[in-house]
Design an enzyme around this catalytic site. Sequence first.
Site, mmCIF file in Angstrom:
data_model
loop_
_atom_site.group_PDB
_atom_site.id
_atom_site.type_symbol
_atom_site.label_atom_id
_atom_site.label_comp_id
_atom_site.label_asym_id
_atom_site.label_seq_id
_atom_site.Cartn_x
_atom_site.Cartn_y
_atom_site.Cartn_z
ATOM 1 N N HIS A 192 8.261 -3.611 -12.235
ATOM 2 C CA HIS A 192 9.596 -3.156 -11.846
ATOM 3 C C HIS A 192 10.327 -2.507 -13.017
ATOM 4 O O HIS A 192 10.931 -1.446 -12.894
ATOM 5 C CB HIS A 192 10.439 -4.346 -11.354
ATOM 6 C CG HIS A 192 10.109 -4.796 -9.970
ATOM 7 N ND1 HIS A 192 10.004 -3.924 -8.907
ATOM 8 C CD2 HIS A 192 9.878 -6.037 -9.472
ATOM 9 C CE1 HIS A 192 9.725 -4.617 -7.802
ATOM 10 N NE2 HIS A 192 9.641 -5.884 -8.122
ATOM 11 N N ARG A 336 7.301 9.010 6.742
ATOM 12 C CA ARG A 336 6.298 8.013 7.104
ATOM 13 C C ARG A 336 6.917 6.986 8.046
ATOM 14 O O ARG A 336 7.991 6.456 7.773
ATOM 15 C CB ARG A 336 5.771 7.317 5.839
ATOM 16 C CG ARG A 336 4.693 6.282 6.115
ATOM 17 C CD ARG A 336 4.117 5.751 4.804
ATOM 18 N NE ARG A 336 5.045 4.894 4.091
ATOM 19 C CZ ARG A 336 4.819 4.426 2.860
ATOM 20 N NH1 ARG A 336 3.721 4.764 2.210
ATOM 21 N NH2 ARG A 336 5.695 3.641 2.265
ATOM 22 N N GLU A 435 -5.316 6.212 3.096
ATOM 23 C CA GLU A 435 -5.298 5.127 2.114
ATOM 24 C C GLU A 435 -6.375 4.087 2.406
ATOM 25 O O GLU A 435 -6.696 3.258 1.556
ATOM 26 C CB GLU A 435 -3.920 4.471 2.073
ATOM 27 C CG GLU A 435 -3.367 4.083 3.429
ATOM 28 C CD GLU A 435 -1.888 3.742 3.380
ATOM 29 O OE1 GLU A 435 -1.393 3.320 2.322
ATOM 30 O OE2 GLU A 435 -1.217 3.903 4.423
ATOM 31 N N ASP A 459 -3.008 2.760 -2.760
ATOM 32 C CA ASP A 459 -3.795 1.822 -1.954
ATOM 33 C C ASP A 459 -5.250 2.266 -1.839
ATOM 34 O O ASP A 459 -6.160 1.425 -1.805
ATOM 35 C CB ASP A 459 -3.193 1.668 -0.558
ATOM 36 C CG ASP A 459 -2.048 0.659 -0.537
ATOM 37 O OD1 ASP A 459 -1.888 -0.068 -1.526
ATOM 38 O OD2 ASP A 459 -1.321 0.609 0.468
ATOM 39 N N CYS A 506 0.527 11.833 -2.004
ATOM 40 C CA CYS A 506 1.834 11.242 -2.288
ATOM 41 C C CYS A 506 1.735 9.995 -3.162
ATOM 42 O O CYS A 506 2.728 9.332 -3.413
ATOM 43 C CB CYS A 506 2.568 10.909 -0.995
ATOM 44 S SG CYS A 506 1.677 9.761 0.080
#
Length: 577
Positions: A192, A336, A435, A459, A506
Amino acid sequence: MTKEIKGIAASNGVAIAKAYKLEDPDLSFDTRTIDDVQAEKGRLEAAFSASKADLEKIHDKAVETMGEEAAEVFNAHIMVLADPEFTGAIEQAIENDSVNAETALKQVSDMYITMFEGMADSNAYMAERAADIRDVTKRVLSHLLNKTLPNPALIDEEVIIVAHDMTPSDTAQLDRKYVKGFITDIGGRTAHAAIMARTLEIPAIVGTETATADIADGDMLVLDGLDGVVLQNPSDDEISTYQQKANDYADQKAEWAKLKDEKTLSADGQHFTLAANIGTPKDLDGVLENGAEGVGLYRTEFLYMDSQELPSEEEQFEAYKQVLEGVGPDENVTIRTMDIGGDKKLPYLPLPEEENPFLGYRAVRLSLDRTDIFRTQLRALIRASAYGNLWIMFPMVATLNEFRAARDIFNEEKQKLVDEGVKIGDNIKLGIMIEVPAAAVLADKFAQEVDFFSIGTNDLIGYSMAADRGNDKVSYLYQPYNPSILRLVNFVIKSAHKYGKIAAMCGEMAGDPIAVPILMGMGLDEFSMSATSVLSTRSLMSHLNAKDLEGLAEKAIDAETSEDVVKLVKQEVPEVK
């Protein structure tokens, strides 16, 4: 004498300033037997209330400085405080064991942290939940003990923060006017704090292991976030050298800024689309300021995560309309459908507990099961299509039947709106996020039915390598340049082009300077990335001959290891720094 400390370059830039040690107060306590259970529960409730007030203020500041998406972590922290299982377990420990609130809090939080960190096949979702509980527990404990946590917002001189770790709460309070960068003992590029540093555009180095032990408060530091090096007590000559490096980087950013309104063209005139990823309509400012050519990924799940209930059709319509109008009539917006599940859970939408939530009931799988939720979202999207160029993308698709089922529901809702006389766009595109490796391998079949692909490399890499980048023990396997990944990506691109379809990307790889020349050589049509990466990527691409890079791509695909690919790119593309 100068000491050199090495770490992971997490955010670009060079900073020179004094060290500011960000250290937590002593939060140790004694376990006590209590007589008045209700009074102790009252202390706990007051500490939770004060912590919630803290987090709401921090969230609001984070929205102002970094945008809604970066601030979302604080909503997750507030949700921990509101979780009846968490709070109930602490109150039960006070009642059953007659212990003070501090002890009960620590027992329960340690249990949750151990559970999340120790789960088999640990994944990023579990690691983040453990970090959230640890951060929240520290804040509640500080209120119980009447101790003040460090407040980076009070810093009023130019410094480089040195900390064991930077929690999201710490990072959200940084003032760029004074905080020139930060260095931590632990962490990686996907933590983060690292992501927030890049959003704030301040240099950061993480994972040094020894920074807090080696560096004293007030030491003069040079932080080279470009190469992941810290100089402790540098000489005047070294300061001069790095000041020049900082000036050069600032000049470079100024040159990039001149490309804001330019098209993305290679040196031989080939056009590529550089789009940006966003989480909410508020992120549009960054898209426009950095000259992105549309939105390549709008993550709609934040609409759901920022709400106390399922967002209505009207609420969703307004959000989608705002983004479509905001980018202008000539740019595309890829939205999405909800990617709920895995690492994104909703308190008002209970999902089954799963050992491997990333492989479970999530994304399009959830949408096809809860068609009531899915249809509401599709109606909002179709209505918004009248205000721009809408591309709808289904996440986590593994089979053709899943895409067909989603497409059928879309067509049903579209026809209903037409019958109702609602104005809609006449050229909505339907695509899938690649993905799941199964979809990548079958891309030549999918390409005959979809309008476009968008490759979600984060992913795709994790699933292909069977490795979670959030797990330190296997993070070495998170290899975007591994030839196996490059072969999958190349096959997807070639399959799309064979049937005249668009191939986009992306995932984080789209803005990676090592990967960009390879992807150009493969013929990737659209690169979508963090808005702050757009201009540097446009500059890099303008210096590269796309036709010449076809040979580089072929060599990369034929390489044996990830290291071989990196070496190849650096040898053949000197423009890559």
